[in-house]
Scaffold this motif. Structure first.
Motif, PDB file in Angstrom:
ATOM      1  N   ASN A 129      58.852 176.517  17.564  1.00 28.83           N
ATOM      2  CA  ASN A 129      59.587 177.749  18.108  1.00 28.83           C
ATOM      3  C   ASN A 129      58.851 178.527  18.584  1.00 28.83           C
ATOM      4  OD1 ASN A 129      62.146 176.442  17.494  1.00 28.83           O
ATOM      5  ND2 ASN A 129      62.237 177.498  15.624  1.00 28.83           N
ATOM      6  N   PHE A 130      58.965 179.712  19.388  1.00 29.31           N
ATOM      7  CA  PHE A 130      58.190 180.639  19.899  1.00 29.31           C
ATOM      8  C   PHE A 130      58.180 182.000  19.100  1.00 29.31           C
ATOM      9  CE2 PHE A 130      59.145 178.187  23.972  1.00 29.31           C
ATOM     10  CZ  PHE A 130      58.181 177.398  23.821  1.00 29.31           C
ATOM     11  N   ASP A 131      59.332 182.130  18.539  1.00 23.99           N
ATOM     12  CA  ASP A 131      59.743 183.315  17.642  1.00 23.99           C
ATOM     13  C   ASP A 131      59.033 183.544  16.627  1.00 23.99           C
ATOM     14  OD1 ASP A 131      61.472 182.368  15.353  1.00 23.99           O
ATOM     15  OD2 ASP A 131      62.244 181.299  16.979  1.00 23.99           O
ATOM     16  N   GLY A 132      58.915 184.862  15.799  1.00 28.02           N
ATOM     17  CA  GLY A 132      58.297 185.310  14.738  1.00 28.02           C
ATOM     18  C   GLY A 132      59.300 185.173  13.596  1.00 28.02           C
ATOM     19  N   LEU A 133      60.315 184.622  13.580  1.00 27.77           N
ATOM     20  CA  LEU A 133      61.258 184.924  12.512  1.00 27.77           C
ATOM     21  C   LEU A 133      61.004 184.248  11.232  1.00 27.77           C
ATOM     22  CD1 LEU A 133      64.663 184.174  14.469  1.00 27.77           C
ATOM     23  CD2 LEU A 133      63.722 186.379  13.626  1.00 27.77           C
ATOM     24  N   LEU A 134      60.291 183.136  11.103  1.00 24.86           N
ATOM     25  CA  LEU A 134      59.580 182.407  10.095  1.00 24.86           C
ATOM     26  C   LEU A 134      58.760 183.270   9.149  1.00 24.86           C
ATOM     27  CD1 LEU A 134      59.052 178.820  11.044  1.00 24.86           C
ATOM     28  CD2 LEU A 134      60.661 179.698   9.233  1.00 24.86           C
ATOM     29  N   GLN A 135      58.001 184.008   9.967  1.00 21.42           N
ATOM     30  CA  GLN A 135      57.021 184.855   9.306  1.00 21.42           C
ATOM     31  C   GLN A 135      57.744 186.171   8.814  1.00 21.42           C
ATOM     32  OE1 GLN A 135      54.372 187.233  11.561  1.00 21.42           O
ATOM     33  NE2 GLN A 135      52.702 186.822  10.556  1.00 21.42           N
ATOM     34  N   ALA A 136      58.740 186.811   9.589  1.00 25.68           N
ATOM     35  CA  ALA A 136      59.380 187.838   9.172  1.00 25.68           C
ATOM     36  C   ALA A 136      60.306 187.510   7.931  1.00 25.68           C
ATOM     37  CB  ALA A 136      60.461 188.453  10.387  1.00 25.68           C
ATOM     38  N   GLY A 137      60.765 186.163   7.773  1.00 25.17           N
ATOM     39  CA  GLY A 137      61.621 185.913   6.905  1.00 25.17           C
ATOM     40  C   GLY A 137      60.815 185.216   5.473  1.00 25.17           C
ATOM     41  N   THR A 138      59.610 185.659   5.353  1.00 24.10           N
ATOM     42  CA  THR A 138      58.737 185.405   4.158  1.00 24.10           C
ATOM     43  C   THR A 138      59.191 186.455   2.918  1.00 24.10           C
ATOM     44  OG1 THR A 138      56.920 184.475   5.440  1.00 24.10           O
ATOM     45  CG2 THR A 138      56.450 185.017   3.031  1.00 24.10           C
ATOM     46  N   PRO A 139      59.549 185.845   1.813  1.00 24.49           N
ATOM     47  CA  PRO A 139      59.796 186.536   0.635  1.00 24.49           C
ATOM     48  C   PRO A 139      58.724 187.576   0.379  1.00 24.49           C
ATOM     49  CG  PRO A 139      60.448 184.701   0.216  1.00 24.49           C
ATOM     50  CD  PRO A 139      59.642 184.349   1.328  1.00 24.49           C
ATOM     51  N   GLY A 140      58.908 188.842  -0.166  1.00 18.05           N
ATOM     52  CA  GLY A 140      57.839 189.882  -0.600  1.00 18.05           C
ATOM     53  C   GLY A 140      57.083 190.530   0.500  1.00 18.05           C
ATOM     54  N   LYS A 141      56.133 191.378   0.381  1.00 19.68           N
ATOM     55  CA  LYS A 141      55.460 192.252   1.206  1.00 19.68           C
ATOM     56  C   LYS A 141      54.433 191.364   1.842  1.00 19.68           C
ATOM     57  CE  LYS A 141      56.229 196.353  -1.530  1.00 19.68           C
ATOM     58  NZ  LYS A 141      55.592 197.516  -2.224  1.00 19.68           N
ATOM     59  N   GLY A 142      53.823 190.673   1.376  1.00 17.75           N
ATOM     60  CA  GLY A 142      52.468 189.771   2.109  1.00 17.75           C
ATOM     61  C   GLY A 142      53.174 188.899   3.167  1.00 17.75           C
ATOM     62  N   LYS A 143      52.957 188.912   4.156  1.00 14.39           N
ATOM     63  CA  LYS A 143      53.119 187.948   5.399  1.00 14.39           C
ATOM     64  C   LYS A 143      52.154 187.061   5.695  1.00 14.39           C
ATOM     65  CE  LYS A 143      57.404 190.156   5.419  1.00 14.39           C
ATOM     66  NZ  LYS A 143      58.368 189.527   4.854  1.00 14.39           N
ATOM     67  N   PRO A 144      52.457 185.866   6.035  1.00 11.70           N
ATOM     68  CA  PRO A 144      51.527 184.754   6.303  1.00 11.70           C
ATOM     69  C   PRO A 144      50.896 185.078   7.818  1.00 11.70           C
ATOM     70  CG  PRO A 144      53.599 183.889   6.639  1.00 11.70           C
ATOM     71  CD  PRO A 144      53.842 185.205   6.021  1.00 11.70           C
ATOM     72  N   GLN A 145      49.670 184.705   7.982  1.00 14.13           N
ATOM     73  CA  GLN A 145      49.111 184.700   9.476  1.00 14.13           C
ATOM     74  C   GLN A 145      49.846 183.831  10.107  1.00 14.13           C
ATOM     75  OE1 GLN A 145      46.654 186.522  10.517  1.00 14.13           O
ATOM     76  NE2 GLN A 145      46.678 187.878   8.628  1.00 14.13           N
ATOM     77  N   THR A 146      49.808 184.036  11.566  1.00 10.62           N
ATOM     78  CA  THR A 146      50.320 183.407  12.690  1.00 10.62           C
ATOM     79  C   THR A 146      49.452 182.649  13.453  1.00 10.62           C
ATOM     80  OG1 THR A 146      52.689 184.462  12.798  1.00 10.62           O
ATOM     81  CG2 THR A 146      52.073 183.263  14.615  1.00 10.62           C
ATOM     82  N   TYR A 147      49.408 181.404  13.718  1.00  6.80           N
ATOM     83  CA  TYR A 147      48.327 180.647  14.565  1.00  6.80           C
ATOM     84  C   TYR A 147      49.251 179.892  15.674  1.00  6.80           C
ATOM     85  CZ  TYR A 147      45.528 181.725  10.445  1.00  6.80           C
ATOM     86  OH  TYR A 147      45.042 182.043   9.572  1.00  6.80           O
ATOM     87  N   ALA A 148      48.564 179.826  16.861  1.00  7.86           N
ATOM     88  CA  ALA A 148      49.278 179.190  17.838  1.00  7.86           C
ATOM     89  C   ALA A 148      48.199 178.346  18.704  1.00  7.86           C
ATOM     90  CB  ALA A 148      49.875 180.240  18.791  1.00  7.86           C
ATOM     91  N   LEU A 149      48.765 177.029  19.027  1.00 10.17           N
ATOM     92  CA  LEU A 149      48.036 176.355  19.942  1.00 10.17           C
ATOM     93  C   LEU A 149      46.796 175.939  19.382  1.00 10.17           C
ATOM     94  CD1 LEU A 149      49.307 177.500  23.465  1.00 10.17           C
ATOM     95  CD2 LEU A 149      50.039 175.420  21.881  1.00 10.17           C
ATOM     96  N   LEU A 206      63.201 178.016   4.078  1.00 12.53           N
ATOM     97  CA  LEU A 206      62.344 177.038   4.378  1.00 12.53           C
ATOM     98  C   LEU A 206      60.785 177.826   4.163  1.00 12.53           C
ATOM     99  CD1 LEU A 206      63.197 176.001   7.966  1.00 12.53           C
ATOM    100  CD2 LEU A 206      62.956 174.715   5.809  1.00 12.53           C
ATOM    101  N   MET A 207      60.683 179.231   4.173  1.00 13.55           N
ATOM    102  CA  MET A 207      59.677 179.793   3.751  1.00 13.55           C
ATOM    103  C   MET A 207      59.221 179.712   2.339  1.00 13.55           C
ATOM    104  SD  MET A 207      58.095 180.629   6.382  1.00 13.55           S
ATOM    105  CE  MET A 207      56.453 181.314   5.603  1.00 13.55           C
ATOM    106  N   ARG A 208      60.113 179.807   1.274  1.00 12.42           N
ATOM    107  CA  ARG A 208      60.270 179.659  -0.179  1.00 12.42           C
ATOM    108  C   ARG A 208      59.728 178.233  -0.459  1.00 12.42           C
ATOM    109  NH1 ARG A 208      65.333 181.018  -3.164  1.00 12.42           N
ATOM    110  NH2 ARG A 208      64.131 180.269  -4.811  1.00 12.42           N
TER     111      ARG A 208
END
Length: 378
Positions: free
Chosen positions: A139-159, A123-125
């Protein structure tokens, strides 16, 4: 897969919304399981009833109070947001970010935190629009961010911190529209999890519906990991359906619908809610859905694998077009339909060098002659 969705994705006009079903392969609980686990820690009497009786049975409630019995009945109706709201009001009187119910939710989620599953990575790809990526999740977890390919992880925003939908690069990141688990275990997190929360963020402040409406005007929303009776899905569908009736500029919405066997009634249920269903067989832990998403990512016009795309072209043209399967013919045409002229020239040369017979070359000419509005770029 409708090709109109594939073409929209090639243009960067798709926005995925991920539900609990996406994180369950990584060990995270469904909404139902989360409620069960919360009761297991806060009210063992109710926990015993809801885990030892079916939803169509009242269960042994002789020792429960009237409040507890009301919660059991709501649980069996699958009103999980209402159940948590009732439990919070009974235990904490005034709901707050530091309530025992919310602290327990955080505790449960932290104790079951797993590693990203293959579906998170796929999904991140697919969420990459070309240099920037955005994906929405309840979802409340951070698994999408952690599953991003490569070293650069996206920012996380909420509400309230979520950026307003747009086509620019500033609309990016993993967007938790129902809140996110704080990385600091000592800090409480804001969750949209009870009926009161949904009323606050969907009806009173309209933070989520306004976001969804703006996103639906710019992107084709694609729901992944939801069932039709998920409480978050009911609120999301109501927000989308209301705007879909009033406004004509909302783009077509899609959802992946898994079932053990073909279920035309379930398909029509989704259609009746203004969502185009993409049905698949959900055996083997939804392997068909994972395989589809991974193949889609491999063949993506934005960041797919050129090697795999070329291999598919070479494989397909080994068979005369009249004898090829319909999916292979559709895939071949799609590669050309979505491409700009430079890529079309390259793929045409590849097909010719791979021994494509006249039927395939005629198909290329036919696709190129289609009106410009059906292709991905100039």
């Amino acid at each position: 897969m409708p090709e109109r969705l594939l073409l929209a994705h090639a243009r960067g006009q798709v926005l995925f919304i991920a539900g609990a079903g996406v994180s369950m392969p990584a060990g995270l609980p469904s909404f139902r399981k989360l409620v069960v686990d919360v009761y297991g820690k806060l009210d063992t009497a109710v926990h015993t009833v809801i885990t030892t009786s079916n939803d169509d049975e009242p269960g042994d409630v002789a020792t429960l109070t009237n409040q507890q019995i009301a919660e059991v009945r709501r649980f069996k109706r699958r009103d999980y947001d209402v159940v948590l709201g009732m439990l919070e009001r009974r235990m904490d009187d005034v709901p707050s970010g530091t309530s025992r119910v919310r602290a327990t939710i955080s505790e449960v989620l932290r104790s079951t935190r797993g590693k990203p599953a293959p579906i998170h990575r796929a999904l991140m790809r697919l969420s990459d629009r070309g240099g920037t990526a955005a994906i929405v999740t309840t979802n409340f977890d951070g698994l999408l961010q952690a599953g991003t390919p490569g070293k650069g992880k996206p920012q996380t925003y909420a509400l309230g911190g979520i950026p307003r939908p747009g086509r620019g690069r500033d609309f990016a990141g993993v967007l938790h529209i129902h809140g996110a688990l704080d990385s600091n275990a000592r800090r409480s997190a804001d969750f949209v999890v009870t009926d009161q929360d949904f009323g606050e963020f969907y009806m009173r402040r309209r933070i989520v519906p306004d976001f969804i409406y703006d996103a639906a005007r710019l992107f084709h929303l694609v729901l992944v990991g939801y069932s039709a009776d998920d409480p978050p899905m009911r609120y999301l569908l109501n927000a989308i359906a209301a705007d879909g009736v009033r406004f004509e500029d909302l783009k077509e919405r899609f959802t992946f619908v898994g079932s053990e066997r073909p279920d035309p009634v379930l398909v029509e249920d989704w259609k009746g809610r203004g969502i185009t269903p993409i049905a698949y067989q959900n055996d083997d832990n939804h392997q068909a859905l994972l395989s589809l998403l991974e193949r889609w990512a491999d063949f993506s016009a934005i960041n797919g694998s050129p090697r795999k795309i070329d291999a598919a072209i070479k494989r397909i043209v080994k068979t005369p077009r009249n004898s090829a399967s319909e999916p292979d013919r559709d895939l071949f045409d799609h590669f050309f339909r979505r491409s700009n002229m430079v890529e079309r020239t390259r793929l045409s040369d590849l097909a010719s060098r791979s021994g494509a017979e006249l039927g395939w070359l005629d198909a290329i000419a036919s696709v190129i002659s289609e009106r410009q509005g059906e292709v991905a770029g100039p």
